[in-house]
Every structure is written in C-alpha cells, then in structure tokens.
Design an enzyme around this catalytic site. Structure first.
Site, mmCIF file in Angstrom:
data_model
loop_
_atom_site.group_PDB
_atom_site.id
_atom_site.type_symbol
_atom_site.label_atom_id
_atom_site.label_comp_id
_atom_site.label_asym_id
_atom_site.label_seq_id
_atom_site.Cartn_x
_atom_site.Cartn_y
_atom_site.Cartn_z
ATOM 1 N N GLY A 122 -1.202 5.903 5.353
ATOM 2 C CA GLY A 122 -1.065 4.873 4.337
ATOM 3 C C GLY A 122 -1.125 5.480 2.955
ATOM 4 N N CYS A 123 -1.365 4.653 1.976
ATOM 5 C CA CYS A 123 -1.402 5.085 0.578
ATOM 6 C C CYS A 123 -2.316 6.302 0.419
ATOM 7 C CB CYS A 123 -1.898 3.935 -0.289
ATOM 8 S SG CYS A 123 -2.083 4.371 -2.021
ATOM 9 N N PHE A 124 -1.796 7.338 -0.191
ATOM 10 C CA PHE A 124 -2.564 8.584 -0.258
ATOM 11 C C PHE A 124 -3.787 8.521 -1.162
ATOM 12 C CE2 PHE A 124 1.462 10.403 -2.583
ATOM 13 C CZ PHE A 124 1.287 9.574 -3.693
ATOM 14 N N TRP A 125 -3.835 7.592 -2.114
ATOM 15 C CA TRP A 125 -4.970 7.530 -3.039
ATOM 16 C C TRP A 125 -6.292 7.288 -2.311
ATOM 17 C CZ3 TRP A 125 -2.258 3.284 -6.341
ATOM 18 C CH2 TRP A 125 -1.224 3.850 -7.105
ATOM 19 N N HIS A 150 -8.179 1.669 2.120
ATOM 20 C CA HIS A 150 -8.949 2.526 3.012
ATOM 21 C C HIS A 150 -10.447 2.312 2.815
ATOM 22 C CE1 HIS A 150 -5.030 4.562 2.849
ATOM 23 N NE2 HIS A 150 -5.301 4.809 4.112
#
Length: 163
Positions: A11-14, A154
C-alpha cells in the site's frame, strides 16, 4: 556493521516507512517504486510499479523473517491491489525476492500467516523477482516525519508475532 536490504510493498509507502523506521535492527528506510515497466518512474508516471520500501537492516539485530512477520501485521495482505482508500496495482501487497533463501522464507511466512486465520480471507501477497528499486522524489521520503498528521492506512493490527 554489515547490512542487508529487503524490498516490500503493502500500500501507500508513507505509512509502511513510518512504522518500519523505528523497528529494532532497521538501519535505514527509503520509499520508491519497484516492479514496474518504466525506467526513472515518478509519482505521476510509474506504470506497473508498486509503491514500495527499501529496508536496510542489521542481520545481527533482525532477520528477513522478522521483517516479513511485521509486514503482515501492519497491512491487509488479503486485498488485491488495495489498502484502505488506495486502489490500483501501485498498492498491491508484494515481496520482491532477491534470492532462493528469501523466496523460501517468504513462502513459509505466508503459509504461517494464512494458517493462523487471523485475517479474513486468503493471503494474496505476490512474490516478485527484485529488479530495480527507484527512489521516490524527496517530498515522499520521511513524509510522516515531516507531516505527522499526514495520510496513512497502516497501523499494527496484531501486536503478537505470527512466527
């Protein structure tokens, strides 16, 4: 100190970067693009690439198996091309394999997680060959350190280890 690297996408890497940066044995994190079609991908042009993270770790303090265990606790590995509100192949769950040992460990951890029945549904995480990791633009690096209330989907869903 000798180090190794691991490459994962969930998912979103942040959000993944922010959670992994403080894990024992993680020496460095970098967000970027991996597993896609074009060279020098950007946030606006990364066909087929996943938003991934490069983890540099000290193998004396953590292991690839422990990294994968945590990976499966902080994102939903049962949704195809989706994490939270993010949809598309950029947000797929993937482990980018560098060698046969990593492949065997990844397959074993996936089986353990699947057999645990903690997730509703079957694990859909793909094992993909590592090719090139392309670092994302500077504004994406350490994003949640710079913008603490920024977007993330996350979080630790399970405190206890799978392995």
């Amino acid at each position: 100190m000798s180090t190794k690297k691991a490459y994962i996408a969930g998912g979103c890497f942040w959000g993944m970067e922010d959670l992994f940066r403080v894990r024992p044995g993680i020496v460095d994190t970098e967000v970027g693009y991996i597993g896609g079609e074009n060279e020098f991908p950007t946030y606006r042009n990364h066909p087929g690439h996943a938003e991934g993270i490069e983890l540099t770790y000290n193998p004396d303090e953590t292991s690839f198996k422990q990294i994968l265990d945590y990976f499966f606790r902080i994102h939903n590995p049962t949704t195809i091309d989706q994490q939270g509100n993010d949809r598309g192949s950029s947000y797929r769950s993937a482990i980018f394999i560098q060698n046969e040992e990593e492949k065997e460990i990844a397959e074993a951890v996936i089986k353990i997680v699947d057999d645990s029945n903690k997730w509703e549904g079957t694990i859909v995480t793909t094992l993909e060959p590592f090719t090139v990791f392309w670092p994302a633009e500077p504004e994406h690096q350490d994003y949640l350190v710079r913008i603490p209330n920024g977007y993330t989907c996350h979080f630790e869903r399970f405190k206890e280890s799978f392995v």
